[in-house]
Design a protein around this motif. Structure first.
Motif, mmCIF file in Angstrom:
data_model
loop_
_atom_site.group_PDB
_atom_site.id
_atom_site.type_symbol
_atom_site.label_atom_id
_atom_site.label_comp_id
_atom_site.label_asym_id
_atom_site.label_seq_id
_atom_site.Cartn_x
_atom_site.Cartn_y
_atom_site.Cartn_z
ATOM 1 N N ALA A 1 -5.335 4.817 14.542
ATOM 2 C CA ALA A 1 -4.365 4.534 13.474
ATOM 3 C C ALA A 1 -3.247 5.565 13.484
ATOM 4 C CB ALA A 1 -5.075 4.521 12.123
ATOM 5 N N TYR A 2 -3.601 6.849 13.662
ATOM 6 C CA TYR A 2 -2.574 7.901 13.703
ATOM 7 C C TYR A 2 -1.616 7.681 14.873
ATOM 8 C CZ TYR A 2 -5.524 10.551 10.453
ATOM 9 O OH TYR A 2 -6.241 10.962 9.388
ATOM 10 N N SER B 1 -1.660 -0.884 9.753
ATOM 11 C CA SER B 1 -2.486 -1.649 8.825
ATOM 12 C C SER B 1 -3.715 -2.139 9.557
ATOM 13 C CB SER B 1 -1.698 -2.830 8.248
ATOM 14 O OG SER B 1 -1.305 -3.718 9.280
ATOM 15 N N GLY B 2 -4.807 -2.257 8.810
ATOM 16 C CA GLY B 2 -6.053 -2.715 9.408
ATOM 17 C C GLY B 2 -7.230 -2.433 8.509
ATOM 18 N N TYR C 1 -9.180 -2.977 3.333
ATOM 19 C CA TYR C 1 -7.989 -3.292 4.124
ATOM 20 C C TYR C 1 -6.910 -2.298 3.711
ATOM 21 C CZ TYR C 1 -4.070 -5.696 6.223
ATOM 22 O OH TYR C 1 -2.967 -5.985 6.981
ATOM 23 N N SER C 2 -6.414 -1.491 4.690
ATOM 24 C CA SER C 2 -5.483 -0.404 4.384
ATOM 25 C C SER C 2 -4.149 -0.599 5.063
ATOM 26 C CB SER C 2 -6.086 0.938 4.833
ATOM 27 O OG SER C 2 -7.234 1.247 4.077
ATOM 28 N N ARG C 3 -3.102 -0.093 4.381
ATOM 29 C CA ARG C 3 -1.758 -0.026 4.959
ATOM 30 C C ARG C 3 -1.280 1.417 4.839
ATOM 31 N NH1 ARG C 3 -1.452 -3.534 1.077
ATOM 32 N NH2 ARG C 3 0.313 -2.507 0.050
ATOM 33 N N GLU D 1 -1.326 5.890 1.698
ATOM 34 C CA GLU D 1 -2.239 4.797 2.034
ATOM 35 C C GLU D 1 -2.448 3.900 0.829
ATOM 36 O OE1 GLU D 1 -6.209 5.697 3.796
ATOM 37 O OE2 GLU D 1 -6.968 4.559 2.085
ATOM 38 N N PHE D 2 -2.282 2.589 1.047
ATOM 39 C CA PHE D 2 -2.603 1.579 0.049
ATOM 40 C C PHE D 2 -3.816 0.816 0.560
ATOM 41 C CE2 PHE D 2 1.904 2.384 -0.242
ATOM 42 C CZ PHE D 2 2.164 2.458 -1.603
#
Length: 573
Positions: free
Chosen positions: A113-114, A124-125, A140-142, A158-159
């Motif tokens: 992700a980084y 996102s994932g 599920y993060s964005r 992070e959402f």
């Protein structure tokens, strides 16, 4: 929840300002760094570093999703109420801890992700996270980059929202079905290799401190032998089953040893590529089918990300047997065509052949008669007779060499490459063409380099190229209007260190519109020409790893030249 001790280093820490300026959280964005979602002055939490973030009734608290901000070192710096509901930790408990502490055991997707975040500015994932009660949850993060008031990136925002088990399973099965349909219906042969076996083999080498896997495998063949049994095919599509002559796809499931009977070195190189962390490996090779055939294959192998050894490796195989057979047939046809061209050339040079043989045969006859006369005297002159007989032997050798050269050009034997002196070959060609050059009143000058390095080539084929170029020059000059006819032959070493030959003539040169097509098959400017001579020359030089070309000289005439690698420099062996 204790603060993490990770040595995390954020991938955006060293990004230039112009890259950071593209962050959606500042600059011209409606929500800029100077008015972020944490700027409403309600309840505040002071982080260990001294920065103050609000976690009360601000915009973050109004958000329906979990909102977490973590710094460049991975330390959590902000935490809203939805995050507390999702994970169970209060803001006071979470802030100051490392974000990776939320990751479920055995699940560390953050590195990937980084990497995406650094490259694109967002990610996102799905993530598997732990709550304060050690309950595992799928969220599920964005992610997007966060900047301070000066515009400098200082972390990530992070959402996240909870994915229910039913929803997660539905997404998983839908993705699995899409993947399976693509895999099974692909028009190429595909196999999945179980990544656990490859991972175990690579981890063994790294644990042993091995840094040169190629040398290790070479010195320990039993390692490769064991790898052929450990690495296994887990799934096969229908196209692969057909290609490998299997009764069903299931027949190909199992250790890969049976596939690499003919080319274990390809498997070895693929294993080394996995160790080195490259994303894929590709090579033309040969593989054994279930019905005992050996087929030519373009083999490709895509590896999972270097951070994990749990994913499967995808193998793709394209049958190139027909292409290889066509290439072999083409090479055979080219060889036969070149042979036909040599026979045709010898027919054209009948006068030269007769002249070359007439001279030594005439000398043998004259010297034989003279020797008989010296011996027929009342007092035989043995020294004079011996001298004449010695000349007979020399002329006989010369005639034999001429015949051998002619037979070499006529016989369609396989190319035999040996260390060859290019200047010596050029001299032989001039001897061979001497009669034609004299008959057409062509003046010849030479510039053969002293100490020219040898070239590893087929002597007869290079002779054929030189003969063809010289004949072309003679024919071009015969069509010109100038009275002077001359050629200048030169051997030399070019700028690339290759052994080169050139012929410059006093003819009309090559038409500017023909420069790009002069070496094309069937192109000719002669009324009775076939247009194959220069094409054959080009194929011979290309087969030797060299290049051939032509240019017009400023003072008139054309210059054809070719160069092939010197022995030891490179090119086909």
């Amino acid at each position: 929840m204790e603060a993490g001790k990770s040595t995390f280093e954020h991938p955006l820490a060293d990004q230039p300002n112009e890259l950071r300026s593209r962050s959606p959280l500042f600059g011209r964005s409606p929500m800029s760094a100077s008015s972020s979602i944490f700027d409403v002055p309600e309840r505040s939490v002071k982080t260990p570093g001294g920065a103050v973030f609000r976690a009360g009734d601000d915009l973050a608290e109004l958000c329906s999703e979990s909102v977490i901000v973590f710094g460049l070192d991975g330390t959590i710096r902000a935490w809203n109420g939805r995050a507390t509901e999702l994970y169970g930790f209060t803001a006071e408990e979470a802030i100051g801890s490392h974000v990776d502490i939320l990751a479920a055991p055995g699940h560390l997707p953050h590195d990937a992700a980084y990497e995406v975040l650094a490259r694109t500015g967002s990610w996102s994932g799905q993530l598997r996270r732990l709550t304060t009660g050690l309950e595992e949850r799928v969220v599920y993060s964005r992610w997007t980059r966060h900047a301070d008031a000066s515009g400098r990136i200082d972390g990530t925002i992070e959402f996240s929202s909870l994915v229910s088990q039913d929803e997660a399973y539905a997404r998983f099965t839908a993705g699995e079905e899409r993947y399976r349909q693509l895999f099974m219906r692909a028009p190429v042969a595909l196999m999945l290799a179980d990544g656990r076996g490859i991972g175990r083999l690579v981890r063994e080498l790294r644990a042993a401190g091995i840094t040169d896997p190629a040398a290790y495998v070479e010195a320990n063949p039993e390692y490769l032998d064991r790898a052929l049994d450990i690495v296994a095919v887990a799934e096969v599509n229908d196209h692969a089953a057909t290609l490998f002559g299997a009764a069903s796809a299931h027949d190909l499931v199992g250790p890969v040893r049976a596939l690499w009977v003919d080319s274990p070195d390809t498997f070895k190189r693929a294993l080394i590529a996995r160790f080195e962390g490259v994303p894929y490996f590709a090579e033309e090779t040969r593989m054994r089918t279930r019905d005992g055939r050996t087929i030519d294959i373009l083999f490709s192998l895509a590896f999972p990300s270097p951070e994990t050894f749990l994913g499967a490796s995808l193998m793709g195989m394209l049958d190139i047997t027909d292409r290889r057979n066509a290439e072999t047939q083409l090479q055979k046809l080219q060889s036969e065509f070149a042979h036909g061209a040599r026979i045709s050339m010898l027919g054209e040079l009948t006068a030269s052949v007769a002249h070359e043989l007439t001279q030594p045969l005439g000398a043998i006859s004259a010297n034989g008669q003279a020797a008989l006369r010296w011996l027929d005297k009342s007092l035989p002159n043995l020294p004079r007779a011996t001298d004449r007989i010695a000349r007979i032997v020399t002329d006989a050798h010369r005639a034999a060499q001429i015949i051998q050269r002619i037979r070499g050009m006529a016989n369609n034997v396989a190319a035999e490459r040996r260390s060859t002196d290019m200047s010596e070959v050029a001299r032989e060609v001039l001897l061979f063409l001497r009669h034609d050059l004299d008959e057409k009143r062509v003046a010849v000058s030479t510039e053969f380099a002293a100490g020219l390095p040898p070239a590893r080539c087929d002597r007869i084929q290079i002779q054929q190229v030189m003969v063809n170029l010289i004949i072309n020059s003679m024919q071009a000059m015969s069509q010109g209007h100038g009275s002077e006819r001359s050629v200048h032959l030169r051997t030399y070493v070019d700028d690339a260190g290759h052994v080169a030959f050139s012929i410059r003539d006093s003819g009309p040169g090559v038409d500017a519109g023909h420069m790009d097509v002069v070496f094309n098959g069937f192109f000719t400017t002669k009324v009775d020409g076939m247009g194959m001579g220069l094409t054959i020359c080009q194929s011979i030089i290309a087969a030797h790893g060299g290049e051939i070309g032509v240019s017009n000289m400023a003072d008139g005439g054309a210059c054809f030249h070719f160069a092939i690698p010197a022995e030891g420099v490179g090119g086909p062996s």
